[in-house]
Design a protein around this motif. Structure first.
Motif, PDB file in Angstrom:
ATOM      1  N   CYS A  46      -0.199  -8.168  -2.500  1.00 13.98           N
ATOM      2  CA  CYS A  46      -1.470  -8.856  -2.277  1.00 13.98           C
ATOM      3  C   CYS A  46      -2.679  -7.981  -2.607  1.00 13.98           C
ATOM      4  CB  CYS A  46      -1.553  -9.357  -0.838  1.00 13.98           C
ATOM      5  SG  CYS A  46      -1.853  -8.066   0.423  1.00 13.98           S
ATOM      6  N   GLY A  47      -2.550  -6.669  -2.424  1.00 11.01           N
ATOM      7  CA  GLY A  47      -3.665  -5.774  -2.688  1.00 11.01           C
ATOM      8  C   GLY A  47      -4.717  -5.768  -1.604  1.00 11.01           C
ATOM      9  N   LYS A  48      -4.523  -6.558  -0.558  1.00 15.63           N
ATOM     10  CA  LYS A  48      -5.553  -6.717   0.471  1.00 15.63           C
ATOM     11  C   LYS A  48      -5.138  -6.232   1.855  1.00 15.63           C
ATOM     12  CE  LYS A  48      -7.590 -10.737  -1.849  1.00 15.63           C
ATOM     13  NZ  LYS A  48      -7.874 -12.198  -1.760  1.00 15.63           N
ATOM     14  N   CYS A  49      -3.847  -6.253   2.153  1.00 16.31           N
ATOM     15  CA  CYS A  49      -3.407  -5.820   3.487  1.00 16.31           C
ATOM     16  C   CYS A  49      -3.566  -4.307   3.620  1.00 16.31           C
ATOM     17  CB  CYS A  49      -1.960  -6.230   3.746  1.00 16.31           C
ATOM     18  SG  CYS A  49      -0.728  -5.375   2.731  1.00 16.31           S
ATOM     19  N   GLY A  50      -3.507  -3.810   4.847  1.00 22.63           N
ATOM     20  CA  GLY A  50      -3.703  -2.388   5.075  1.00 22.63           C
ATOM     21  C   GLY A  50      -2.711  -1.523   4.332  1.00 22.63           C
ATOM     22  N   ALA A  51      -1.454  -1.999   4.235  1.00 23.89           N
ATOM     23  CA  ALA A  51      -0.418  -1.223   3.542  1.00 23.89           C
ATOM     24  C   ALA A  51      -0.751  -1.089   2.058  1.00 23.89           C
ATOM     25  CB  ALA A  51       0.943  -1.880   3.733  1.00 23.89           C
ATOM     26  N   CYS A  52      -1.175  -2.196   1.445  1.00 20.91           N
ATOM     27  CA  CYS A  52      -1.562  -2.148   0.021  1.00 20.91           C
ATOM     28  C   CYS A  52      -2.781  -1.259  -0.187  1.00 20.91           C
ATOM     29  CB  CYS A  52      -1.877  -3.554  -0.492  1.00 20.91           C
ATOM     30  SG  CYS A  52      -0.436  -4.566  -0.902  1.00 20.91           S
ATOM     31  N   GLN A  53      -3.765  -1.395   0.702  1.00 16.26           N
ATOM     32  CA  GLN A  53      -4.980  -0.611   0.572  1.00 16.26           C
ATOM     33  C   GLN A  53      -4.691   0.884   0.641  1.00 16.26           C
ATOM     34  OE1 GLN A  53      -8.668  -1.810   0.633  1.00 16.26           O
ATOM     35  NE2 GLN A  53      -7.467  -3.327  -0.471  1.00 16.26           N
ATOM     36  N   GLU A  54      -3.821   1.268   1.582  1.00 13.12           N
ATOM     37  CA  GLU A  54      -3.485   2.684   1.731  1.00 13.12           C
ATOM     38  C   GLU A  54      -2.705   3.181   0.516  1.00 13.12           C
ATOM     39  OE1 GLU A  54      -1.851   5.519   5.319  1.00 13.12           O
ATOM     40  OE2 GLU A  54      -0.617   3.809   4.740  1.00 13.12           O
ATOM     41  N   ARG A  55      -1.812   2.348   0.010  1.00 11.44           N
ATOM     42  CA  ARG A  55      -1.024   2.725  -1.173  1.00 11.44           C
ATOM     43  C   ARG A  55      -1.933   2.898  -2.390  1.00 11.44           C
ATOM     44  NH1 ARG A  55       4.674   0.771  -3.416  1.00 11.44           N
ATOM     45  NH2 ARG A  55       4.348   1.007  -5.657  1.00 11.44           N
ATOM     46  N   LEU A  56      -2.813   1.936  -2.616  1.00  8.38           N
ATOM     47  CA  LEU A  56      -3.714   2.011  -3.761  1.00  8.38           C
ATOM     48  C   LEU A  56      -4.634   3.224  -3.670  1.00  8.38           C
ATOM     49  CD1 LEU A  56      -4.556  -1.786  -4.109  1.00  8.38           C
ATOM     50  CD2 LEU A  56      -3.395  -0.375  -5.827  1.00  8.38           C
TER      51      LEU A  56
ATOM     52  N   GLU B 264       2.612  -4.734  -9.728  1.00  6.05           N
ATOM     53  CA  GLU B 264       1.630  -5.751 -10.079  1.00  6.05           C
ATOM     54  C   GLU B 264       0.981  -6.296  -8.795  1.00  6.05           C
ATOM     55  OE1 GLU B 264       2.299  -8.541 -13.493  1.00  6.05           O
ATOM     56  OE2 GLU B 264       4.392  -8.046 -13.043  1.00  6.05           O
ATOM     57  N   TYR B 265      -0.321  -6.513  -8.870  1.00  4.42           N
ATOM     58  CA  TYR B 265      -1.082  -7.006  -7.709  1.00  4.42           C
ATOM     59  C   TYR B 265      -1.742  -8.341  -8.030  1.00  4.42           C
ATOM     60  CZ  TYR B 265      -0.510  -2.566  -5.310  1.00  4.42           C
ATOM     61  OH  TYR B 265       0.026  -1.471  -4.679  1.00  4.42           O
ATOM     62  N   GLU B 266      -1.924  -9.141  -6.982  1.00  5.86           N
ATOM     63  CA  GLU B 266      -2.609 -10.423  -7.124  1.00  5.86           C
ATOM     64  C   GLU B 266      -4.097 -10.221  -7.413  1.00  5.86           C
ATOM     65  OE1 GLU B 266       0.191 -12.909  -3.930  1.00  5.86           O
ATOM     66  OE2 GLU B 266      -1.852 -12.285  -3.383  1.00  5.86           O
ATOM     67  N   ALA B 267      -4.651  -9.167  -6.827  1.00  2.00           N
ATOM     68  CA  ALA B 267      -6.095  -8.934  -6.970  1.00  2.00           C
ATOM     69  C   ALA B 267      -6.346  -7.543  -7.520  1.00  2.00           C
ATOM     70  CB  ALA B 267      -6.780  -9.088  -5.614  1.00  2.00           C
TER      71      ALA B 267
END
Length: 219
Positions: A193-203, A216-219
């Motif tokens: 999703c690119g939006k949850c905390g887990a994605c944010q921390e990974r990015l 690949e990310y949705e956003a």
């Protein structure tokens, strides 16, 4: 002869790095993944694929029946996953009560049964404030208990306990790891999703390492 060890392997980037670290220490690795009733099993699918690629023993254990006992988390119950960077109040919604204590206990039992001497898991410093079962004092006490719970002493190993996710990724990139083999997103859709905390921390970890996330990310 290689020493047998058990690695608790969720399929995420932290445990994937731990798994590869154990392999590079020339251990005979037995990976174990748990279905504890989380809202999707995509991480487990990624874990299975990674273990096949690495030729690692892999056991998936269904303990989803415990969901009725350890509910109240957005990872296991019908509660919306919070979006945005990790903030203590919102991310507490992702805490699954006593999860790591349960999983470590089961992994220790598995270790005893196969003659392994250690259980690895991927606690790191970024989790200390939010997840009580990732704190150094928890690991220390679990280690004490796991050394006396059976006739055989089992050591709980957390190679990144005092490191950030950024540092974990740095180590993994230095090992040449392919993080396209991992899934981190709290949502189990086709793309992260690119939006949850887990994605944010990974990015953020990839950004701080001047690297591009292969997912690949949705956003």
């Amino acid at each position: 002869m290689a020493q047998k060890v058990v690695v608790i392997f969720s399929g995420g980037m932290d445990s994937y790095t731990v798994l590869n670290k154990a392999l590079r220490e020339r251990h005979e690795v037995f990976a174990i993944s748990f279905n504890y009733g989380q809202r999707h099993d995509k991480e487990i699918d990624y874990a299975a694929r990674a273990c096949r690629a690495l030729n690692v023993h892999h056991k998936v254990v269904d303990i989803s029946a415990i969901n009725s006992l350890v509910g109240g988390s957005s990872l296991t119950s019908d509660i919306d996953v919070p979006e945005g960077h990790y903030e203590e109040d919102s991310m507490k919604q992702t805490v699954v009560p006593n999860r790591n204590m349960i999983l470590i206990s089961l992994a220790v039992g598995y270790a005893v049964s196969i003659g392994a001497s250690k259980v690895y898991y991927g606690a790191h410093s970024g989790d200390h404030a939010i997840y009580p079962d990732c704190r150094p004092e928890f690991v220390e006490k679990m280690n004490d208990v796991c050394k006396i719970a059976n006739y055989e002493e089992i050591e709980v190993v957390t190679p990144y306990l005092h490191d950030s996710k950024i540092a974990i990724l740095t180590d993994g990139l230095n090992m040449g790891l392919d993080y396209g083999m991992t899934w981190t997103c709290y949502n189990g859709r086709e793309k992260a999703c690119g939006k949850c905390g887990a994605c944010q921390e990974r990015l953020e970890a990839f950004e701080q390492n001047n690297a591009t996330d292969p997912l690949e990310y949705e956003a």
